[in-house]
Scaffold this motif. Structure first.
Motif, mmCIF file in Angstrom:
data_model
loop_
_atom_site.group_PDB
_atom_site.id
_atom_site.type_symbol
_atom_site.label_atom_id
_atom_site.label_comp_id
_atom_site.label_asym_id
_atom_site.label_seq_id
_atom_site.Cartn_x
_atom_site.Cartn_y
_atom_site.Cartn_z
ATOM 1 N N HIS A 33 0.837 -1.189 0.000
ATOM 2 C CA HIS A 33 0.000 0.000 0.000
ATOM 3 C C HIS A 33 0.878 1.247 0.000
ATOM 4 C CE1 HIS A 33 0.777 -1.222 4.166
ATOM 5 N NE2 HIS A 33 0.775 0.059 4.446
ATOM 6 N N GLU A 34 0.242 2.395 -0.179
ATOM 7 C CA GLU A 34 0.978 3.660 -0.228
ATOM 8 C C GLU A 34 1.278 4.140 1.186
ATOM 9 O OE1 GLU A 34 -1.645 6.111 -2.554
ATOM 10 O OE2 GLU A 34 -0.590 5.565 -4.387
ATOM 11 N N LEU A 35 2.476 4.705 1.350
ATOM 12 C CA LEU A 35 2.935 5.227 2.641
ATOM 13 C C LEU A 35 3.183 6.726 2.524
ATOM 14 C CD1 LEU A 35 5.591 2.466 3.336
ATOM 15 C CD2 LEU A 35 3.339 2.647 4.392
ATOM 16 N N PRO A 36 3.019 7.498 3.610
ATOM 17 C CA PRO A 36 3.339 8.928 3.562
ATOM 18 C C PRO A 36 4.827 9.133 3.301
ATOM 19 C CG PRO A 36 2.243 8.356 5.629
ATOM 20 C CD PRO A 36 2.492 7.093 4.899
ATOM 21 N N CYS A 37 5.131 10.107 2.471
ATOM 22 C CA CYS A 37 6.527 10.408 2.132
ATOM 23 C C CYS A 37 7.191 11.085 3.331
ATOM 24 C CB CYS A 37 6.589 11.308 0.905
ATOM 25 S SG CYS A 37 8.255 11.746 0.399
ATOM 26 N N ASP A 38 8.271 10.519 3.822
ATOM 27 C CA ASP A 38 8.994 11.083 4.960
ATOM 28 C C ASP A 38 9.889 12.246 4.562
ATOM 29 O OD1 ASP A 38 7.880 9.301 6.763
ATOM 30 O OD2 ASP A 38 9.456 7.800 6.444
ATOM 31 N N HIS A 39 10.281 12.296 3.301
ATOM 32 C CA HIS A 39 11.208 13.338 2.858
ATOM 33 C C HIS A 39 10.560 14.720 2.863
ATOM 34 C CE1 HIS A 39 13.554 15.684 -0.147
ATOM 35 N NE2 HIS A 39 14.542 15.186 0.561
ATOM 36 N N CYS A 40 9.260 14.786 2.503
ATOM 37 C CA CYS A 40 8.577 16.086 2.399
ATOM 38 C C CYS A 40 7.491 16.261 3.453
ATOM 39 C CB CYS A 40 7.985 16.249 1.005
ATOM 40 S SG CYS A 40 6.742 15.023 0.589
ATOM 41 N N ASN A 41 7.489 15.445 4.493
ATOM 42 C CA ASN A 41 6.463 15.476 5.537
ATOM 43 C C ASN A 41 5.071 15.255 4.955
ATOM 44 O OD1 ASN A 41 8.239 15.910 7.681
ATOM 45 N ND2 ASN A 41 8.236 18.122 7.317
ATOM 46 N N ALA A 42 4.975 14.405 3.952
ATOM 47 C CA ALA A 42 3.717 14.033 3.293
ATOM 48 C C ALA A 42 2.971 15.240 2.739
ATOM 49 C CB ALA A 42 2.839 13.233 4.227
ATOM 50 N N SER A 43 3.706 16.207 2.201
ATOM 51 C CA SER A 43 3.066 17.383 1.608
ATOM 52 C C SER A 43 3.260 17.428 0.102
ATOM 53 C CB SER A 43 3.628 18.662 2.224
ATOM 54 O OG SER A 43 4.982 18.830 1.845
ATOM 55 N N GLY A 44 4.330 16.820 -0.397
ATOM 56 C CA GLY A 44 4.629 16.884 -1.820
ATOM 57 C C GLY A 44 5.470 18.081 -2.197
ATOM 58 N N PHE A 45 5.776 18.965 -1.221
ATOM 59 C CA PHE A 45 6.533 20.178 -1.487
ATOM 60 C C PHE A 45 7.824 20.216 -0.677
ATOM 61 C CE2 PHE A 45 2.146 21.472 -2.332
ATOM 62 C CZ PHE A 45 2.287 21.941 -3.627
ATOM 63 N N VAL A 46 8.884 20.737 -1.291
ATOM 64 C CA VAL A 46 10.162 20.986 -0.632
ATOM 65 C C VAL A 46 10.628 22.379 -1.043
ATOM 66 C CG1 VAL A 46 10.866 18.560 -0.480
ATOM 67 C CG2 VAL A 46 11.440 19.868 -2.504
ATOM 68 N N VAL A 47 11.646 22.903 -0.379
ATOM 69 C CA VAL A 47 12.222 24.190 -0.750
ATOM 70 C C VAL A 47 12.888 24.017 -2.117
ATOM 71 C CG1 VAL A 47 13.876 25.987 -0.122
ATOM 72 C CG2 VAL A 47 12.597 24.801 1.653
ATOM 73 N N ALA A 48 12.519 24.847 -3.079
ATOM 74 C CA ALA A 48 13.003 24.688 -4.451
ATOM 75 C C ALA A 48 14.520 24.852 -4.544
ATOM 76 C CB ALA A 48 12.307 25.689 -5.369
ATOM 77 N N ALA A 49 15.094 25.777 -3.784
ATOM 78 C CA ALA A 49 16.526 26.061 -3.892
ATOM 79 C C ALA A 49 17.388 24.946 -3.303
ATOM 80 C CB ALA A 49 16.841 27.379 -3.205
ATOM 81 N N THR A 50 16.957 24.357 -2.183
ATOM 82 C CA THR A 50 17.802 23.389 -1.491
ATOM 83 C C THR A 50 17.293 21.959 -1.568
ATOM 84 O OG1 THR A 50 16.630 23.724 0.600
ATOM 85 C CG2 THR A 50 18.539 25.142 0.172
ATOM 86 N N GLY A 51 16.009 21.770 -1.818
ATOM 87 C CA GLY A 51 15.444 20.429 -1.848
ATOM 88 C C GLY A 51 15.158 19.863 -0.471
ATOM 89 N N GLU A 52 15.225 20.695 0.558
ATOM 90 C CA GLU A 52 14.970 20.244 1.919
ATOM 91 C C GLU A 52 13.500 20.424 2.272
ATOM 92 O OE1 GLU A 52 17.505 22.554 4.389
ATOM 93 O OE2 GLU A 52 19.337 21.617 3.661
ATOM 94 N N ALA A 53 13.022 19.591 3.178
ATOM 95 C CA ALA A 53 11.639 19.694 3.639
ATOM 96 C C ALA A 53 11.499 20.876 4.587
ATOM 97 C CB ALA A 53 11.226 18.410 4.335
ATOM 98 N N LEU A 54 10.329 21.482 4.584
ATOM 99 C CA LEU A 54 10.047 22.567 5.516
ATOM 100 C C LEU A 54 9.505 21.993 6.813
ATOM 101 C CD1 LEU A 54 8.736 24.046 2.534
ATOM 102 C CD2 LEU A 54 9.208 25.815 4.173
ATOM 103 N N ALA A 55 9.687 22.723 7.893
ATOM 104 C CA ALA A 55 9.064 22.343 9.164
ATOM 105 C C ALA A 55 7.549 22.459 8.990
ATOM 106 C CB ALA A 55 9.540 23.267 10.279
ATOM 107 N N LEU A 56 6.793 21.689 9.752
ATOM 108 C CA LEU A 56 5.346 21.643 9.564
ATOM 109 C C LEU A 56 4.681 23.008 9.747
ATOM 110 C CD1 LEU A 56 4.433 18.240 11.211
ATOM 111 C CD2 LEU A 56 4.575 18.809 8.795
ATOM 112 N N ASP A 57 5.097 23.786 10.750
ATOM 113 C CA ASP A 57 4.484 25.102 10.941
ATOM 114 C C ASP A 57 4.810 26.045 9.780
ATOM 115 O OD1 ASP A 57 7.130 25.166 11.732
ATOM 116 O OD2 ASP A 57 6.807 26.663 13.295
ATOM 117 N N GLU A 58 6.033 25.984 9.267
ATOM 118 C CA GLU A 58 6.421 26.806 8.127
ATOM 119 C C GLU A 58 5.706 26.340 6.860
ATOM 120 O OE1 GLU A 58 8.281 29.829 6.016
ATOM 121 O OE2 GLU A 58 8.126 29.518 8.180
#
Length: 105
Positions: A33-58
């Motif tokens: 089955h499908e699992l939440p992505c750990d790299h992007c905190n299950a949002s599908g978005f990362v910082v475009a410049a660095t490729g890092e995940a944002l904190a949940l509040d940000e």
């Protein structure tokens, strides 16, 4: 450069990009089955410049800012402003004496 104290008055908009692992889907395929992505905190978005995940509040703040901008753009497209010669016909015709309608006669 001037010295500043405290946080800035306006929140800066961070350019978001698609998560390279889940390709913006927010889930990855597990064995069964499908699992939440750990790299992007299950949002599908990362910082475009660095490729890092944002904190949940940000992440919530940035997505809210993008949603508001998209909603403003949708409202502007729903209510187009007249331009050119049609402005005369769409606008108020009270140009005569005493704010009477001007007929051009």
């Amino acid at each position: 450069m001037r010295k500043r104290h405290g946080p800035s008055f306006k929140k800066a908009v961070t350019e978001l990009g698609e998560c390279p692992l889940c390709r913006g889907r927010a889930v990855i395929q597990g064995v069964f089955h499908e699992l939440p992505c750990d790299h992007c905190n299950a949002s599908g978005f990362v910082v475009a410049a660095t490729g890092e995940a944002l904190a949940l509040d940000e992440l919530v703040t940035q997505l809210s800012m993008r949603l508001r901008a998209a909603l403003r753009q949708i409202e502007q497209l729903k209510n187009p402003q007249a331009s050119g010669p049609e402005v005369t016909y769409q606008g108020s015709n009270q140009r005569g004496a005493g704010r009477a309608n001007y007929t051009g006669d």
